[in-house]
Design a protein around this motif. Sequence first.
Motif, short mmCIF file in Angstrom:
data_model
loop_
_atom_site.label_atom_id
_atom_site.label_comp_id
_atom_site.label_asym_id
_atom_site.label_seq_id
_atom_site.Cartn_x
_atom_site.Cartn_y
_atom_site.Cartn_z
N VAL A 46 1.22 -1.01 -0.33
CA VAL A 46 0.17 0.12 -0.11
C VAL A 46 1.30 1.09 -0.28
O VAL A 46 1.53 1.09 1.13
N TRP A 47 0.55 2.30 -1.13
CA TRP A 47 1.26 3.82 -0.97
C TRP A 47 0.66 4.60 -1.01
O TRP A 47 -1.12 4.68 -1.62
N ALA A 48 0.82 5.51 -0.81
CA ALA A 48 0.87 6.75 -0.78
C ALA A 48 0.59 7.29 -2.71
O ALA A 48 1.97 6.88 -3.56
N PHE A 49 -0.28 7.84 -3.63
CA PHE A 49 0.03 8.32 -4.87
C PHE A 49 -0.18 9.85 -5.39
O PHE A 49 -0.89 10.27 -5.08
N ARG A 50 0.38 10.14 -6.58
CA ARG A 50 0.32 11.86 -6.90
C ARG A 50 0.25 11.45 -8.40
O ARG A 50 1.03 10.07 -8.58
N LEU A 51 -0.61 11.44 -8.63
CA LEU A 51 -1.15 11.77 -10.14
C LEU A 51 -1.65 13.08 -10.98
O LEU A 51 -2.42 13.64 -10.29
N THR A 52 -0.44 13.47 -11.69
CA THR A 52 -1.36 14.30 -13.01
C THR A 52 -1.83 14.19 -14.25
O THR A 52 -0.90 13.54 -14.61
N ALA A 53 -2.75 14.04 -14.62
CA ALA A 53 -3.21 13.25 -15.58
C ALA A 53 -4.29 14.19 -15.96
O ALA A 53 -4.79 15.72 -15.82
N ASN A 54 -4.19 14.26 -17.89
CA ASN A 54 -5.32 14.61 -18.93
C ASN A 54 -6.00 13.65 -18.64
O ASN A 54 -6.64 13.36 -19.98
N PRO A 55 -7.65 13.44 -17.49
CA PRO A 55 -8.74 12.47 -18.56
C PRO A 55 -9.25 13.43 -19.70
O PRO A 55 -10.60 14.27 -19.31
N VAL A 56 -9.61 12.35 -20.51
CA VAL A 56 -10.62 12.34 -21.33
C VAL A 56 -10.68 11.30 -21.59
O VAL A 56 -11.13 10.22 -21.78
N HIS A 57 -11.37 11.34 -22.88
CA HIS A 57 -12.83 10.68 -23.51
C HIS A 57 -13.37 10.55 -24.56
O HIS A 57 -13.17 11.87 -25.61
N GLY A 68 3.51 6.48 -18.39
CA GLY A 68 2.93 6.87 -18.01
C GLY A 68 1.68 6.55 -17.90
O GLY A 68 1.56 5.49 -18.49
N LEU A 69 0.60 7.51 -17.57
CA LEU A 69 -0.71 7.06 -17.75
C LEU A 69 -1.82 8.12 -18.01
O LEU A 69 -1.88 9.15 -17.68
N GLY A 70 -2.88 7.59 -19.64
CA GLY A 70 -3.01 8.28 -20.44
C GLY A 70 -2.13 9.55 -20.91
O GLY A 70 -1.15 9.09 -21.74
N ARG A 71 -3.08 10.74 -21.24
CA ARG A 71 -1.86 11.54 -22.89
C ARG A 71 -1.32 12.59 -21.81
O ARG A 71 -1.47 13.16 -21.37
N ALA A 72 -0.85 13.17 -22.86
CA ALA A 72 -0.34 15.10 -22.90
C ALA A 72 0.67 14.32 -21.72
O ALA A 72 1.12 15.26 -21.54
N LYS A 73 1.26 13.30 -22.35
CA LYS A 73 2.76 13.38 -21.63
C LYS A 73 3.37 14.18 -22.25
O LYS A 73 4.79 14.35 -21.09
N ALA A 74 3.85 14.65 -23.32
CA ALA A 74 4.87 15.79 -23.60
C ALA A 74 4.18 17.48 -22.33
O ALA A 74 5.63 17.75 -22.31
N TYR A 75 3.49 17.61 -21.69
CA TYR A 75 2.96 18.40 -21.32
C TYR A 75 3.05 18.53 -19.78
O TYR A 75 1.73 18.76 -19.06
N GLY A 76 3.53 16.93 -18.90
CA GLY A 76 3.67 16.95 -18.02
C GLY A 76 2.69 16.14 -17.11
O GLY A 76 1.99 16.71 -15.73
N CYS A 77 1.70 15.87 -17.78
CA CYS A 77 0.88 14.33 -17.40
C CYS A 77 1.00 13.07 -17.62
O CYS A 77 2.24 12.49 -18.45
N GLY A 78 0.40 12.11 -17.04
CA GLY A 78 0.20 10.91 -17.08
C GLY A 78 1.56 10.80 -15.48
O GLY A 78 2.09 9.02 -15.65
N LEU A 79 2.82 11.01 -15.29
CA LEU A 79 3.89 10.72 -14.14
C LEU A 79 3.55 10.35 -12.75
O LEU A 79 2.22 11.71 -12.21
N MET A 80 2.84 9.33 -12.48
CA MET A 80 2.48 9.01 -11.06
C MET A 80 4.05 8.77 -10.14
O MET A 80 4.97 7.97 -10.45
N THR A 81 3.52 9.04 -9.20
CA THR A 81 4.75 8.86 -7.75
C THR A 81 3.88 8.14 -6.54
O THR A 81 2.65 8.67 -6.33
#
Length: 234
Positions: free
Chosen positions: A102-113, A213-226
């Motif tokens: 079990v871990w704490a996590f942070r993710l900034t993402a671009n949620p699209v559909h 990475g997770l999701g789209r827009a990885k070049a723009y600071g999205c998708g990195l989960m720590t």
Amino acid sequence: MYLTRFRLNTARSGARKLLASPQAMHAAVMSSFPTLLPSDTSGPRVLWRVDRTSRAEVFLYIVSPPEPDLTHLVEQAGWSTQPEWQTHDYAPFLSRLARGDVWAFRLTANPVHSIRRKPGEPTKLTAHVTPRHQMGWLLSRQDAAGFRVVEKPVEQRRLPQGDEYELVVHNRQNRAFTKKTSKDGLVSLVTATFDGRLEVTDPDALRRTLTTGLGRAKAYGCGLMTLAPADSDR
């Protein structure tokens, strides 16, 4: 793989310029790898994220296959008297991930559909803009990504619906910036940051998520989960 943290000096105009433009930050990050060659995007890649802490500090996090050289960022947006940046070998941590952790996590993402407004029309990518739908976007991807978001005990749930998980959506932004290769020169980007706790269900899949990475827009600071210890205060 390497995990790097760099603190930005927001009093400097160079730092403010980078923070104002995901495209400028992307260019600065990629300039840290002079020998990096184009690679298969299905494998490990350069990911980055900007975090703003409760103490008004701003950090740039980078996950990358080669080790970065951030000398140019220190000159443009850092402090000459502060430790320049911290880079750690990511492989030992990744190798220790185990089912049930079990871990704490942070993710900034671009949620699209993808939606189709009328029958017969091609689908169009559309951003999720409400916290509930953004949360649903993440939950729908958790199994394939190798984790599950921890559920709250029933007695800790304050709402009858939408409060089942140890998950917070915050720092929701709708940003626009220019890009020469864009059809109309303008890129619109909706982002959201997710903080929560997760349980590892598939270590190999989670390792892929952390390095590709997770999701789209990885070049723009999205998708990195720590990940951080589950009792972390971040």
